[in-house]
Enzyme design. Structure first.
Site, PDB file in Angstrom:
ATOM      1  N   GLY A   1       0.804  -1.219   0.000  1.00 57.39           N
ATOM      2  CA  GLY A   1       0.000   0.000   0.000  1.00 57.39           C
ATOM      3  C   GLY A   1       0.834   1.265   0.000  1.00 57.39           C
ATOM      4  O   GLY A   1       0.531   2.226  -0.723  1.00 57.39           O
TER       5      GLY A   1
ATOM      6  N   ASP B   1       5.619   1.212   8.050  1.00 57.05           N
ATOM      7  CA  ASP B   1       4.313   1.042   8.707  1.00 57.05           C
ATOM      8  C   ASP B   1       4.248  -0.338   9.346  1.00 57.05           C
ATOM      9  O   ASP B   1       3.332  -1.108   9.103  1.00 57.05           O
ATOM     10  CB  ASP B   1       3.175   1.232   7.696  1.00 57.05           C
ATOM     11  CG  ASP B   1       1.800   1.249   8.356  1.00 57.05           C
ATOM     12  OD1 ASP B   1       1.713   1.594   9.544  1.00 57.05           O
ATOM     13  OD2 ASP B   1       0.807   0.914   7.672  1.00 57.05           O
TER      14      ASP B   1
ATOM     15  N   LYS C   1       2.675   2.990  16.484  1.00 55.98           N
ATOM     16  CA  LYS C   1       1.450   2.418  17.042  1.00 55.98           C
ATOM     17  C   LYS C   1       1.437   2.696  18.545  1.00 55.98           C
ATOM     18  O   LYS C   1       2.331   2.257  19.270  1.00 55.98           O
ATOM     19  CB  LYS C   1       1.391   0.915  16.790  1.00 55.98           C
ATOM     20  CG  LYS C   1       1.783   0.479  15.379  1.00 55.98           C
ATOM     21  CD  LYS C   1       0.812   0.951  14.324  1.00 55.98           C
ATOM     22  CE  LYS C   1       1.246   0.451  12.943  1.00 55.98           C
ATOM     23  NZ  LYS C   1       0.358   0.902  11.869  1.00 55.98           N
TER      24      LYS C   1
END
Length: 351
Positions: free
Chosen positions: A221, A273, A302
């Protein structure tokens, strides 16, 4: 009413309030914060107009992490008459000493406030028409008027200098998922590039032919955003990558551990990510930046369920300390994006 109004993601009012309170303490402006869980906004109440002006001039939306938008409060209006809200709003707006380049009627990004979208649209059209009739719309004005409806009968009247605020209503860029992208995570990087870089930086720093590394890339992505800009990407992940990205000729896929990989030569971009503890990710980003393995980095942290604001400060200090030991300093821009959940997205570079 004197103070500031910040929009944020519902559930993160506490972190946004901590951020505003920290800035208030730094500036000695003598305010206090008010927030309600899941409301999508935070108020910083200041003692007088001078304190509000000082805060507004010293703290911009660009420098905050958890605030999507930062506005200067002018008044709060309760018990708006349903049959003629403008009759009460207009006197509050006229009391300000300048015109506006535009006027937005919006609501916070909460479940309850989202039901006001239709009312915001219809009332916004009527408000702009009224402002034009009274010559309060001035295209050269540096100010924009904001009316925030928190329910059908309660509104904040606020304003902001357009150069110091988000260019999207509510601070949320409305992006469409590109059907060619292999995962919805692509929207995070697209939003990050819009929110964390200005147009000139995007033009200078995202050129065809540049090199990038994507740690934890699968299925691609984030890689897709770089490949579509004709950048050469090394995707580091033990998982499979999207075949169309492989076929582009711009992708090298290495089935390796992202926490161990080191590029053979410096690259223009590092993106990351990975779903890992934020301090572990921050430590790895510190290596890349301090050692000069990349020129620019965008990565996600996160966050834990508790003390999320504190965790961000710890991660930032970890990276800055590593850079300092290498004789460098870090430019840090962080944002809790609309497409983020329990995470923030950071742009950093060593200078």
């Amino acid at each position: 009413m004197h103070g500031m109004l910040a929009y944020c993601r519902p559930g993160f009012e506490g972190e946004c309030a901590q951020e505003l309170a920290t800035e208030d303490a730094r500036l000695l402006t003598g305010g206090f914060v008010r927030s309600k869980r899941d409301s999508g906004f935070v108020e910083l109440i200041l003692p007088d107009a001078s304190a509000a002006r000082q805060f507004a001039e010293s703290v911009g939306w660009h420098g905050l992490t958890f605030a999507r938008q930062l506005l200067r409060l002018r008044s709060r209006i309760d018990e708006l008459p349903r049959e003629d809200r403008l009759s009460v709003l207009m006197p509050a707006i006229r009391s300000n000493s300048h015109g506006y380049s535009d006027a937005w009627i919006e609501s916070p990004d909460s479940d309850a406030a989202r039901e006001l979208a239709g009312l915001c649209r219809s009332l916004g059209n009527a408000l702009v028409a009224n402002l034009k009739r009274e010559s309060l719309i001035d295209s050269s004005s540096p100010w924009r008027l904001h009316v925030c409806l928190i329910d059908a009968q309660t509104a904040f009247v606020a304003e902001a200098q357009t150069s110091r605020t988000s260019t999207w209503p509510g601070g949320i860029p409305r992006l469409r998922f590109p059907s060619a992208a292999p995962s919805r995570s692509t929207l995070k990087l697209e939003e990050a590039l819009l929110m964390l870089l200005d147009s000139g930086e995007r033009e200078r720093w995202l050129k065809p032919g540049m090199t990038a590394v994507d740690l934890g890339a699968a299925p691609g992505g984030w890689t897709w955003q770089l490949v579509r800009r004709s950048m050469h990407v090394t995707a580091v992940d033990n998982g499979p990558m999207d075949q169309k990205l492989i076929d582009s000729g711009l992708l090298t896929h290495l089935r390796e551990d992202g926490f161990r990989y080191r590029p053979p030569q410096p690259v223009d971009w590092l993106v990351c990510d990975m779903v890992e503890q934020p301090r572990k990710v921050a430590a790895r980003m510190a290596d890349w930046l301090a050692q000069g393995w990349c020129r620019h980095a965008i990565f996600n942290l996160k966050l834990p369920m508790k003390k999320r604001y504190d965790e961000v400060q710890i991660c930032r200090s970890l990276i800055e300390d590593a850079a300092s030991k290498a004789g460098k300093r870090i430019e840090w821009r962080a944002r809790h994006l609309y497409h983020d959940r329990e995470e923030i997205t950071v742009f950093a570079r060593a200078i």
